[in-house]
Design a protein around this motif. Structure first.
Motif, mmCIF file in Angstrom:
data_model
loop_
_atom_site.group_PDB
_atom_site.id
_atom_site.type_symbol
_atom_site.label_atom_id
_atom_site.label_comp_id
_atom_site.label_asym_id
_atom_site.label_seq_id
_atom_site.Cartn_x
_atom_site.Cartn_y
_atom_site.Cartn_z
ATOM 1 N N GLU A 53 -10.095 0.055 -1.872
ATOM 2 C CA GLU A 53 -10.867 -0.220 -0.545
ATOM 3 C C GLU A 53 -11.526 -1.710 -1.412
ATOM 4 N N LYS A 102 0.786 -1.431 -0.039
ATOM 5 C CA LYS A 102 -0.504 0.231 0.285
ATOM 6 C C LYS A 102 1.078 1.316 0.335
ATOM 7 N N LYS A 136 -0.735 9.326 -1.833
ATOM 8 C CA LYS A 136 -2.045 9.154 -1.383
ATOM 9 C C LYS A 136 -3.113 9.353 -1.823
ATOM 10 N N TRP A 137 -3.194 9.846 -2.306
ATOM 11 C CA TRP A 137 -4.665 10.221 -3.078
ATOM 12 C C TRP A 137 -5.578 8.997 -3.690
ATOM 13 N N TRP A 138 -4.764 7.856 -3.835
ATOM 14 C CA TRP A 138 -4.976 6.796 -4.682
ATOM 15 C C TRP A 138 -5.421 5.920 -3.624
ATOM 16 N N CYS A 139 -6.531 5.607 -3.958
ATOM 17 C CA CYS A 139 -7.700 5.117 -2.339
ATOM 18 C C CYS A 139 -8.329 3.273 -3.190
#
Length: 130
Positions: free
Chosen positions: A126, A116, A121-124
């Motif tokens: 889930e 991860k 940081k903007w790449w989510c």
């Protein structure tokens, strides 16, 4: 006796095609730098199979490979350049989910994410458990 489920897929031009016996093992996503460079994407989605569960059935036969580490080679079509996955020294073939003909099978759904920290940081990302 029930019919065995087979996943199929291949490269962009169709020269390299595969059949992989279900169920798939260890479907996951990865954002390490090697996967990013192999796929040109921030995150790769992998599905692992035992080597003897994968058959190369297209006119080109098995994909071309490039030795990427001490334990694995990246697989690609030598005609169109499509990335197909990785062939490990241990008896594992990890196929990229985007190379499958039908990507919605339940046993192809990723269950975890590796590296991860390699994603912006903007790449989510889930992954929800079913």
């Amino acid at each position: 006796m029930p019919k065995k489920k087979i996943h199929t897929g291949g490269c962009l031009c169709g020269a390299v095609r595969f059949e992989a016996d279900a169920p798939a093992g260890r479907p996951h996503t990865c954002s390490c730098k090697m996967c990013q460079r192999h796929t040109g994407s921030l995150t790769a989605t992998w599905v692992e199979f035992p080597r003897d569960a994968v058959r190369w059935v297209g006119p080109a036969g098995a994909p071309a490979t490039w030795r990427s580490s001490d334990f694995s080679s990246r697989a690609f079509c030598s005609t169109c350049g499509s990335s197909l996955g990785a062939i490990d020294d241990q008896p594992t073939v990890a196929l990229l989910l985007g190379s499958f003909d039908r990507t919605s099978a339940q046993d192809l759904k990723p269950t975890y994410h590796s590296y991860k920290g390699g994603r912006p940081k903007w790449w989510c990302i889930e992954i929800r458990e079913a």
